[in-house]
Design a protein around this motif. Structure first.
Motif, short mmCIF file in Angstrom:
data_model
loop_
_atom_site.label_atom_id
_atom_site.label_comp_id
_atom_site.label_asym_id
_atom_site.label_seq_id
_atom_site.Cartn_x
_atom_site.Cartn_y
_atom_site.Cartn_z
N ILE A 51 3.68 -1.45 -17.54
CA ILE A 51 3.33 -2.86 -17.42
C ILE A 51 2.26 -3.24 -18.45
CG2 ILE A 51 2.24 -4.58 -15.91
CD1 ILE A 51 3.58 -3.12 -13.55
N LYS A 52 1.25 -2.35 -18.60
CA LYS A 52 0.19 -2.59 -19.56
C LYS A 52 0.76 -2.65 -20.98
CE LYS A 52 -4.03 -0.51 -21.39
NZ LYS A 52 -4.92 0.66 -21.30
N SER A 53 1.64 -1.72 -21.32
CA SER A 53 2.24 -1.70 -22.66
C SER A 53 3.06 -2.96 -22.91
CB SER A 53 3.11 -0.46 -22.84
OG SER A 53 2.34 0.71 -22.67
N PHE A 54 3.78 -3.40 -21.88
CA PHE A 54 4.62 -4.58 -22.00
C PHE A 54 3.77 -5.83 -22.23
CE2 PHE A 54 6.65 -8.28 -20.03
CZ PHE A 54 7.81 -8.35 -20.79
N VAL A 55 2.65 -5.90 -21.53
CA VAL A 55 1.78 -7.07 -21.64
C VAL A 55 1.07 -7.10 -22.98
CG1 VAL A 55 -0.27 -8.20 -20.71
CG2 VAL A 55 1.47 -7.31 -19.16
N LEU A 56 0.58 -5.93 -23.43
CA LEU A 56 -0.24 -5.89 -24.64
C LEU A 56 0.58 -5.81 -25.92
CD1 LEU A 56 -3.12 -3.51 -23.56
CD2 LEU A 56 -3.12 -6.00 -23.61
N SER A 57 1.83 -5.37 -25.87
CA SER A 57 2.61 -5.17 -27.09
C SER A 57 2.77 -6.43 -27.93
CB SER A 57 3.98 -4.57 -26.75
OG SER A 57 4.69 -5.42 -25.88
N PRO A 58 3.01 -7.62 -27.36
CA PRO A 58 3.11 -8.81 -28.21
C PRO A 58 1.83 -9.08 -29.00
CG PRO A 58 3.97 -9.26 -26.02
CD PRO A 58 3.27 -7.93 -25.96
N PHE A 59 0.67 -8.84 -28.29
CA PHE A 59 -0.60 -9.06 -28.97
C PHE A 59 -0.80 -8.05 -30.09
CE2 PHE A 59 -1.13 -10.78 -24.68
CZ PHE A 59 -1.55 -12.07 -24.97
N GLY A 60 -0.39 -6.80 -29.86
CA GLY A 60 -0.50 -5.77 -30.88
C GLY A 60 0.37 -6.09 -32.08
N ALA A 61 1.59 -6.51 -31.80
CA ALA A 61 2.49 -6.88 -32.89
C ALA A 61 1.95 -8.06 -33.67
CB ALA A 61 3.88 -7.21 -32.33
N LEU A 62 1.35 -9.01 -32.90
CA LEU A 62 0.78 -10.18 -33.55
C LEU A 62 -0.37 -9.77 -34.48
CD1 LEU A 62 0.70 -13.25 -33.83
CD2 LEU A 62 -0.83 -13.32 -31.85
N ALA A 63 -1.23 -8.86 -33.96
CA ALA A 63 -2.36 -8.39 -34.78
C ALA A 63 -1.88 -7.66 -36.02
CB ALA A 63 -3.26 -7.49 -33.94
N LEU A 64 -0.84 -6.82 -35.86
CA LEU A 64 -0.29 -6.10 -37.00
C LEU A 64 0.30 -7.06 -38.02
CD1 LEU A 64 0.35 -3.42 -38.32
CD2 LEU A 64 2.49 -3.34 -37.00
N GLY A 65 1.00 -8.09 -37.48
CA GLY A 65 1.57 -9.09 -38.38
C GLY A 65 0.50 -9.84 -39.14
N ASP A 66 -0.59 -10.18 -38.47
CA ASP A 66 -1.70 -10.87 -39.13
C ASP A 66 -2.32 -9.99 -40.20
OD1 ASP A 66 -1.31 -13.07 -37.58
OD2 ASP A 66 -2.88 -12.60 -36.13
N LYS A 67 -2.44 -8.68 -39.93
CA LYS A 67 -3.03 -7.77 -40.90
C LYS A 67 -2.16 -7.67 -42.15
CE LYS A 67 -5.03 -3.13 -41.25
NZ LYS A 67 -5.27 -1.86 -40.52
N GLU A 68 -0.84 -7.61 -41.95
CA GLU A 68 0.07 -7.56 -43.09
C GLU A 68 0.00 -8.85 -43.90
OE1 GLU A 68 3.86 -6.72 -41.45
OE2 GLU A 68 3.49 -4.58 -41.17
N LYS A 69 -0.07 -9.99 -43.19
CA LYS A 69 -0.15 -11.27 -43.88
C LYS A 69 -1.46 -11.38 -44.66
CE LYS A 69 2.73 -13.90 -40.63
NZ LYS A 69 2.74 -14.99 -39.62
N LEU A 70 -2.55 -10.87 -44.06
CA LEU A 70 -3.84 -10.91 -44.73
C LEU A 70 -3.82 -10.07 -46.01
CD1 LEU A 70 -6.78 -11.83 -44.70
CD2 LEU A 70 -7.34 -9.82 -43.32
N GLY A 71 -3.18 -8.88 -45.92
CA GLY A 71 -3.07 -8.03 -47.10
C GLY A 71 -2.29 -8.70 -48.21
N LYS A 72 -1.18 -9.36 -47.85
CA LYS A 72 -0.37 -10.06 -48.84
C LYS A 72 -1.14 -11.23 -49.44
CE LYS A 72 4.14 -8.88 -46.83
NZ LYS A 72 5.37 -9.43 -46.20
N LEU A 73 -1.92 -11.91 -48.59
CA LEU A 73 -2.71 -13.04 -49.08
C LEU A 73 -3.78 -12.59 -50.06
CD1 LEU A 73 -3.30 -16.06 -48.91
CD2 LEU A 73 -4.79 -15.61 -46.96
N GLU A 74 -4.46 -11.47 -49.74
CA GLU A 74 -5.48 -10.94 -50.65
C GLU A 74 -4.86 -10.52 -51.97
OE1 GLU A 74 -7.22 -7.81 -48.41
OE2 GLU A 74 -8.64 -9.11 -47.34
#
Length: 274
Positions: A51-74
């Protein structure tokens, strides 16, 4: 009164049971209880973890996506900064080129820009996106004259890095004419010719010699290339100073103050055709 007795019995009974369980646990008599509790607790723990993994996984994916976007932006910002620097360099080259093309030089001359890397004594190192041959004349622009200023000539090349010898370099000899300014130091009109001579590099100093004693030259007169010695004509080299007359040889000598300080130059130009 009876209630108090019951409570005392219950407390005593709890102590007895506690000591009994402790005794049985020390002697490994209650392993079945541990096994049973693990049997009941493990599924619950596993379920909670899912349940914990299911709840937190979207936020983790979102954070990873933001990190990738930030790297591309830099990376994109770094590329844009590099382009800005390139555009500024091209703009500076164009300004210098327009100024040189607008100078009093023949329209059929052709130039190639080169960036000054460093200056050392009687030579300067430049970088250009072309290959050039030895003894190619190198010129610059200056606010002191309407024409081009002679910087020197190519001595040797290493790929696109070129060593340019200045007129003050030892053994450099250039045929020149001396012209009066008529009050205008920017004038390079041929009609102002006063004398002919040879300039020679003395290592950190430019000396003018072989000027006839009868030829009138004065402090501040212009020293320009005559068109011989492998250099284009009418390029300003410097100004006459410290004139001395050799009565035995019936000639004059003078020091020449360079028209430009190469340490102040960002760009120079190869004269590829004249």
């Amino acid at each position: 009164m009876q209630t108090v007795k019951k409570e005392s019995y219950l407390i005593f009974l709890c102590y007895v049971l506690s000591f009994l369980l402790l005794f049985l646990d020390i002697n490994s008599k209650v392993v079945f209880l541990h096994t049973s509790s693990r049997f009941l607790a493990d599924p619950v723990q596993s379920r909670l973890f899912k349940i914990k993994s299911f709840v937190l996984s979207p936020f983790g994916a979102l954070a990873l996506g933001d990190k990738e976007k930030l790297g591309k932006l830099e990376l994109k910002i770094a590329e844009l900064n590099s382009l800005v620097v390139s555009f500024k360099t091209i703009e500076e080259e164009n300004v210098k080129m327009r100024k040189l093309l607008g100078a009093d030089v023949p329209s059929n001359w052709q130039f190639a820009p080169a960036r000054v890397v460093w200056a050392n004594g009687d030579s300067v190192s430049v970088y250009a996106d072309i290959n050039t041959k030895k003894e190619t004349p190198v010129v610059a622009t200056s606010d002191l004259t309407k024409g081009g200023v002679l910087v020197g000539r190519v001595e040797e090349s290493f790929g696109r890095n070129h060593k340019v010898l200045l007129p003050s370099a030892p053994n450099i000899k250039i045929s020149v004419t001396v012209r009066g300014t008529n009050g205008d130091k920017q004038s390079l009109l041929p009609g102002n010719k006063h004398a002919s001579g040879i300039i020679e590099g003395k290592g950190g100093k430019i000396m003018l010699g072989q000027v006839l004693a009868a030829d009138p030259i004065g402090e501040g007169d212009l020293v320009v290339t005559s068109g011989d010695s492998g250099f284009p004509p009418d390029l300003l080299i410097g100004y006459v100073k410290n004139i001395t007359t050799n009565t035995n040889l019936a000639s004059k000598e003078a020091e020449v103050a360079p028209a430009v300080n190469v340490t102040d130059l960002d760009y120079v130009f190869f004269v590829t055709k004249y």
